[in-house]
Structure formats: C-alpha cells, structure tokens
Design a protein around this motif. Sequence first.
Motif, mmCIF file in Angstrom:
data_model
loop_
_atom_site.group_PDB
_atom_site.id
_atom_site.type_symbol
_atom_site.label_atom_id
_atom_site.label_comp_id
_atom_site.label_asym_id
_atom_site.label_seq_id
_atom_site.Cartn_x
_atom_site.Cartn_y
_atom_site.Cartn_z
ATOM 1 N N TRP A 1 0.780 -1.232 0.000
ATOM 2 C CA TRP A 1 0.000 0.000 0.000
ATOM 3 C C TRP A 1 0.815 1.288 0.000
ATOM 4 N N PHE A 2 1.725 1.420 0.975
ATOM 5 C CA PHE A 2 2.366 2.729 1.147
ATOM 6 C C PHE A 2 3.573 2.933 0.243
ATOM 7 N N SER A 3 3.965 1.904 -0.532
ATOM 8 C CA SER A 3 5.134 2.119 -1.384
ATOM 9 C C SER A 3 4.817 1.850 -2.843
ATOM 10 N N ASP A 4 3.527 1.815 -3.189
ATOM 11 C CA ASP A 4 3.155 1.575 -4.580
ATOM 12 C C ASP A 4 2.849 2.913 -5.264
ATOM 13 N N PRO A 5 3.727 3.358 -6.181
ATOM 14 C CA PRO A 5 3.512 4.662 -6.808
ATOM 15 C C PRO A 5 2.612 4.614 -8.028
ATOM 16 N N ASN A 6 2.120 3.424 -8.411
ATOM 17 C CA ASN A 6 1.337 3.332 -9.651
ATOM 18 C C ASN A 6 -0.009 4.022 -9.513
ATOM 19 N N GLY A 7 -0.353 4.806 -10.523
ATOM 20 C CA GLY A 7 -1.617 5.526 -10.511
ATOM 21 C C GLY A 7 -2.780 4.611 -10.826
ATOM 22 N N LEU A 8 -3.930 4.914 -10.227
ATOM 23 C CA LEU A 8 -5.129 4.091 -10.383
ATOM 24 C C LEU A 8 -5.574 4.045 -11.849
ATOM 25 N N LEU A 9 -5.702 5.242 -12.469
ATOM 26 C CA LEU A 9 -6.153 5.308 -13.858
ATOM 27 C C LEU A 9 -5.126 4.681 -14.794
ATOM 28 N N GLN A 10 -3.847 4.903 -14.427
ATOM 29 C CA GLN A 10 -2.754 4.348 -15.220
ATOM 30 C C GLN A 10 -2.842 2.819 -15.231
ATOM 31 N N MET A 11 -3.130 2.248 -14.050
ATOM 32 C CA MET A 11 -3.205 0.796 -13.953
ATOM 33 C C MET A 11 -4.400 0.264 -14.726
ATOM 34 N N ILE A 12 -5.527 1.013 -14.664
ATOM 35 C CA ILE A 12 -6.713 0.578 -15.413
ATOM 36 C C ILE A 12 -6.422 0.611 -16.912
ATOM 37 N N ALA A 13 -5.791 1.726 -17.362
ATOM 38 C CA ALA A 13 -5.440 1.847 -18.778
ATOM 39 C C ALA A 13 -4.479 0.736 -19.187
ATOM 40 N N HIS A 14 -3.542 0.440 -18.313
ATOM 41 C CA HIS A 14 -2.569 -0.619 -18.591
ATOM 42 C C HIS A 14 -3.279 -1.969 -18.694
ATOM 43 N N GLY A 15 -4.232 -2.167 -17.783
ATOM 44 C CA GLY A 15 -4.995 -3.417 -17.788
ATOM 45 C C GLY A 15 -5.792 -3.571 -19.072
ATOM 46 N N LEU A 16 -6.262 -2.450 -19.623
ATOM 47 C CA LEU A 16 -7.021 -2.490 -20.865
ATOM 48 C C LEU A 16 -6.105 -2.489 -22.079
ATOM 49 N N GLY A 17 -4.808 -2.431 -21.829
ATOM 50 C CA GLY A 17 -3.845 -2.472 -22.919
ATOM 51 C C GLY A 17 -3.647 -1.139 -23.607
ATOM 52 N N ILE A 18 -3.963 -0.044 -22.896
ATOM 53 C CA ILE A 18 -3.760 1.285 -23.486
ATOM 54 C C ILE A 18 -2.460 1.865 -22.954
ATOM 55 N N GLY A 19 -1.560 2.214 -23.830
ATOM 56 C CA GLY A 19 -0.330 2.866 -23.417
ATOM 57 C C GLY A 19 -0.447 4.363 -23.610
ATOM 58 N N ALA A 20 0.403 5.112 -22.905
ATOM 59 C CA ALA A 20 0.338 6.567 -23.042
ATOM 60 C C ALA A 20 0.943 6.983 -24.375
ATOM 61 N N PRO A 21 0.199 7.727 -25.218
ATOM 62 C CA PRO A 21 0.777 8.208 -26.478
ATOM 63 C C PRO A 21 1.878 9.230 -26.211
ATOM 64 N N SER A 22 2.799 9.326 -27.159
ATOM 65 C CA SER A 22 3.982 10.161 -26.909
ATOM 66 C C SER A 22 3.612 11.630 -26.764
ATOM 67 N N ALA A 23 2.455 12.031 -27.334
ATOM 68 C CA ALA A 23 2.014 13.422 -27.179
ATOM 69 C C ALA A 23 1.805 13.738 -25.709
ATOM 70 N N LEU A 24 1.376 12.724 -24.952
ATOM 71 C CA LEU A 24 1.103 12.944 -23.538
ATOM 72 C C LEU A 24 2.366 12.870 -22.687
ATOM 73 N N THR A 25 3.366 12.093 -23.130
ATOM 74 C CA THR A 25 4.565 11.964 -22.311
ATOM 75 C C THR A 25 5.559 13.080 -22.581
ATOM 76 N N HIS A 26 5.452 13.725 -23.751
ATOM 77 C CA HIS A 26 6.440 14.749 -24.092
ATOM 78 C C HIS A 26 5.982 16.166 -23.821
ATOM 79 N N HIS A 27 4.677 16.342 -23.553
ATOM 80 C CA HIS A 27 4.185 17.674 -23.227
ATOM 81 C C HIS A 27 3.551 17.630 -21.853
#
Lengths: 411, 381
Positions: free
Chosen positions: B181-207
């Motif tokens: 619990w206290f040492s898991d930095p993974n975001g909730l939405l990020q994990m859901i997106a990851h579970g659905l197989g959605i990766g962050a597009p580069s537009a979102l990581t670079h801006h």
Amino acid sequence: MKHSRAFLAAAAISGMLVLVSACGSGGSGSTTSANTKPLTLMFGSSGPAETKAVNSAAAAFTKQSGIHVKVIAASNLSQQLSQGFAAGHPPDVFYLDPGSFQNYAKDNALDPYAASLPNAKDFYPALRQAFTYKGQFICAPKDASTLALYINTTDWSQAGLTSADIPTNWSQLQAVAKKLTTSGRVGLVLDQSHSEMDEFLYQNGGTVVAPNGSVNVDTPQNVAALTFLKGMLTSGTLKFPSAMSSSWSGQAFGENKAAMDIVGNWMVGALQADYPSIKYQVATIPTGPSGTAATLSFTNCWGIPKSSANLTGAVDFVKFLTSPTQQMKFAKGFGVIPSLQTLQGQWDSTFPNLAVHTKELSYAHPDVALPNDSQALSAWDSALAQLATGNPATILQTAQTNLAPLASTTG
Amino acid sequence: MATEQLELPAERRVPGTPGTRRRGHRARRREAVAGWLFTAPAIVALIVFLVVPIIMAAWVSISDWSGIGGPFSSGVHSVGAANYAALLTRPGLAQQQLGLSIRDNLYYVLFVVPLQTVLALLLAIVVSRKALRGRGFFRTAFYFPSVTSSVAVSMIFLFLFADSGVINGALGYLGVHGPNWFSDPNGLLQMIAHGLGIGAPSALTHHGLLGVPWSQWLAGPSVAMCTLIVLAIWTTSGTFMLLFLPALYNISEQIEEAAIVDGAGPWTRFRRITLPLIRPALFLVLTLGLIGTWQVFDQVFLITQGNPVNTTLTPAYLAYQTSFGNAQWGQGAAIAFILFGIIVVFTVVQRLILRERGSLTKALGQSARFRHARGDGGWPQ
C-alpha cells in the motif's frame, strides 16, 4: 462602576501588551562573566543510551569547568534548530548533519572554530571534508560511520559458501548474491537511496561531487555503475526493501528476507535490539571492476552558532566532547565510531568485529551534501527507486541538472 | 467627556427634555468605548497571531530570508517575484515539485470531497430515522473518528495497510494478493489503462504542465494516495454527518406526510424534498470539505512524507518541506500563498456552480422561508 470597568479593560490590554513584548524580547540581558555563562546543548537522540551518554558528558564538563549545560533532546532537531536560528537564539552547541551544515555555512551562521582545536588534524579526512566550506574547516565531526557488507552467516553456510567466498569485487558480489537468492529470500538488499548506492559510482572510478566542489554525476563511469545495479535488480539477485515490504534494508536483513546488506554501522544496534537471533558477519565493501576501493562515510558535527552568547565556553565544551577520552566513552556508551584517527587502534581492539568500518575510513567519500539539497536529493532517490525499469543515463542526467545549480553557489 | 457635552450644538437640543438626548448620546459613546475595550483583547490577539504572521509570510515570500535572524532584520532583501517565478514559470525541480503536489492534491480532492459528502449524508439519513433503535449509539460511533487525534488515526491506518496488516490479511483470505500500500507509486487510472492495454501516447509523455507530463497528470491517485483518501473519508464523514443532522431534523414531518399522500416514493421524496431543503448544509459541507482537503498535511507528514515517488506530495507538505528541509523559506511561503490562491479559486467556482442552477437558489429561498414560518428548528429528543 463604569470607571472601574474601563480601568479593568485598560489594565487587561496593557497586561497583554506587556506579555506580547516580553515574548518578543525573549529575556536577554544577564550580566554574568563569559566563563560561567550557562550553555545550551541540543541533540537528536537515537535512544536512551545516547541520551544518557550525552547527559553524563555534559555533567562531567560542568564539574570540570563550572559552566552549567542545559541539555535538550530534540524530537525534531532540524526543525527546532531552524526555529532557534529564526528567533535569534539558537542553542550554543548542537548536532549538525552535513546537509544542514551546508545551509548554515552558506549563510555564515556558524562559528568556524574547528581549525583551532588541538586535535584538528587528527579527524579522518573524509569527515573533515564533510564540514569544510569554501576551504575552511568549520565544525568538529563528532563520530563516523561507513558502509560495509553485512552477511547472514547462517544463509551463507547453507548456500555452501565459506569464508574464502567473501566477495572482494563486483563480479564476486554478483555471483554470491545469485547463490544466496532463494524463492523467499534475495541475495542482496540495498536501500533505495543515493546514500547507499553512490559507493558503486565511486568504486567504478566515478564521482558525485568532485573535490573542487562541482557536481559531476552524469559520467560514463556512473552510468556503467548504475547499469550494473540495474542488471542485478532485473535478475532478482538485488532488491530494494520496499519490494519486500520492509521500511529499510536492515529490516529485510533482520527478517531474513535478504542474505546480504550494504549498510552503515547503525545496523549493529538495530540488529541487537530488534533481531538478536540473526547471526552475521561484517565484511569489507567489495571493490569496483578496476579494483578501486570506495565507500561512503556519514557523520554529524558539533555546531556552534556565531551568535552564541558564550562562544569561548561553547568551544571549550566541544574540545571536551571531542577529546579522545570522551569519544571513547561515547563509543562504549552507544556504539559510535570515534572521529579521531589516533583512536582507531583502541576502537578496533574494543570492537574487533566492527574494525572493518574504521579500516574503510581511509578511502571513504562523504555522502553528498550541498546547500538547499534536500529536494534535489529526494528527487534523485525517487528516480533510483525506479532503477529496475528506468534508464540509468536519464536518471543521472536529471540528478546532474538538479544538483549542479546548488553546487555553483558554493563557489 | 465634559467638553463633548459643551460642543453639542444648541439648536439640536430638544426643548422641554433637556439632557435626554445628550444622555443617550453620551451613553452610546460610552457603550462604544466599552465595546472597543472589551473586544480589544480579541482584536489584539487577532492582530498578533493572525494579521502580523500573514504580513510576515507575505514578506518572506518575496524576500531572500535565509532563516537566520528575524525576517525583518536588515540583511533580508526583497527579490520581487523571483520565488513565485521559480515555482510557476521557470522550468526546474521547484516547478516540477509544485506541479506534482498540485496533481496529487487534486486527485485527493476529487475523490475525498464527493465521497465523504455522500457518505456523511447517508449516515445522517440512517441515524435520523426515528425507527432506528439506539440512534444515540450510532451517532456517537460514526462521530468517533472525528474526535480521535489524527495522529492516532494515522498510526492505526499504518498498521491496517501494512504489507502484513489486516487489510492484506483479509484480501489474502479471499485469494487476492494485496498491494504494497504505502510504497506503490502506480496511478489508479494508469493501472486501469494498462490493464485495458492502453499505453500513453507520446504526445502525452512529451508535453505537460508545470514540468509534469500529461501522462503523469492523468495517472490518477497512486495506491499510496488511495489509503490517504480512505483515511480522510473515514475520519471526516462523522463530522459532516453532524452538520447534516440538524438540517434533516429541520424538515417537518407534515411535508414528508403530504408528499406520501401525493404518492411520492422514497427516492422522489429524497430528491424533491430532502435534498432541496438541506441545500444550505450541503453547501457548507462542500465548502468546508474543499478547503480542508486542499490543506491536507498531517496524514502526509505522518504516513508517507510525500513518498512513493512524490505521489502523495501536497502543497501544504511541500511548503513545509521547502522551508524546513530545503531551507528555502521564501519559496516555501510562496507555495503557501499559491495554495491560498488555489483554494480561493475553487471555492469561488463552487459557489458559482451552485448559484447558476436556478432550482438551487429557489430551494435555498424556499427552505429559508420554511424555517421562518416554522419558527426555529430544534433537535428532536
């Protein structure tokens, strides 16, 4: 009636104003001579043993000099120090960590008494370096710690290893870590912090803060060192404590979730208190691929503020505290390593199992400390915690970007 | 006093009743003086402990004060907006940390405020039911977390959510491997997106904004932050339940009965009668919740210190850390003022949203009229 009511109200207000102004002035103006003016000592205690040792040292000094010392065990030392400095009444003598030292030295708030101590040249060089600002040795290191390799001897013999297998370099470290790794236990644990990983950079011929004070962390040697650690992380022979739900590496070692731990000598007290059943051995930290020996040293100093009302008394007190006799008393009282080189033999014969730590002091590098560095360092630690999936070069580039501007202010 | 009497213009004296008006005037003046005298201690206390510190903090936020000596001493100089610029416009660590702290706190607010309001209302409705036996007991029980020290509550949560704690024990019983619990930095939405197989597009990581890429803004609260969210909801729902209770008791039974006669079901009665009538309380709860959640400090200080990987950093804790940890007092004070601005903006926006909807204002007026007609609302025994 009305008169008395108004009078009462006026009296109440003037009373309050007096109180307020009294709070502001803080009660100065005693006219005792400098030699008997009482001193205040503020320190952060690791436990009852340290509190007792510091209190009896203060009592002994009072008996010898006639100067009364008020001892304050701070619950949050750096915060209470900040409050003292902001109010203009810091304690006369206090524990000071290298990071805060940089801040106060930058603001010219410390009395640079250390060079005038009779045993100034006797302090270990790495410790002197930690408390040198712009070439001036400012405050006296009170003790020393170094990182060494702690080995669980039960796991060691179970894995069929002997004393001949104790690793002396990286490849041997990697090999024994692999042998010691089982399904419920990892070979090596390291705290996910620069303070327990930077020694790998130095062992590979790299550096964090160069001797001239500039930050030089983004180098090929350092990238190679982090890549080595990343390799061990991904192969599962090295783990960070959080991955084993431990709050620090000592807990993972104590609960036997890890067979080896690179950690400082504060580990001894923790093992004694919390995990007395663990059998362990302290080994010299392995060297890098080219045979470079390096470890990190940690220390605090006895800080004296420039604004102390009894500077000579404070310096005399620190002279007393850093004297060989008193340092050996502290060593026996709560297990700290004396900061004086001449005491090394005496320490080694009293604590032979910990002689490794003093032996390493000759090639130790002080843990990185720069003015206003805590955010930059915690950002670096956050990045290091993600090393298994991160890119070593990017991590070091970011650290360089964040740390370099702090160093340039050192001049 | 005597001179004041003489100065009174002669033509303003009322003939036949000499002195009445004068006496009244004098008495009023005396009352005013006495009033000022009696409020003076409070005013002095306010000035000393509120106005002066705020002025000092404002000065520190535009100064180069190093923490040595008072902030008004001669060695301290103004640096203009440099502290604010380092946080808001100049790319660097300070700006990034502020960005992260705002992101973390924003998710905290987005989850805590609605959930605690709904839970508090639910508890209040349950507890106000006359049919419920032992109402007093439940009222006390639900209010209990609120009167418990936040330190004690934080410690209990540390034990509950420890890796080998009760929560993970219960999850393990159900065959689920609980997170760290206290040492898991993974975001909730990020994990859901990851579970659905959605990766962050580069537009979102670079801006990004404030030195934090959009992919991190959108990551959601980390697992560690979720524990703080649960903690906050658990502790504060009781307090807000107490604010809803008198509002619920204020609704007269006749109205409820009339609605039942008109054939309104429980849900319609709740939506059309209860909700509009308790709107003032709802507004209060939302405002207090919004302000309180933006100022969260003690749980962060006690449990996570902003870790893991800055996913539980909040502006209030960052201000403390910047000042006391990093000895950058000017920047720390500047963060506090930026936080103040954020709270003001959010509160104003919330007011506007609640105002825009006509039905709401009508309901507010309605309930006020209703209270007026009914006299005072009492706490039924």
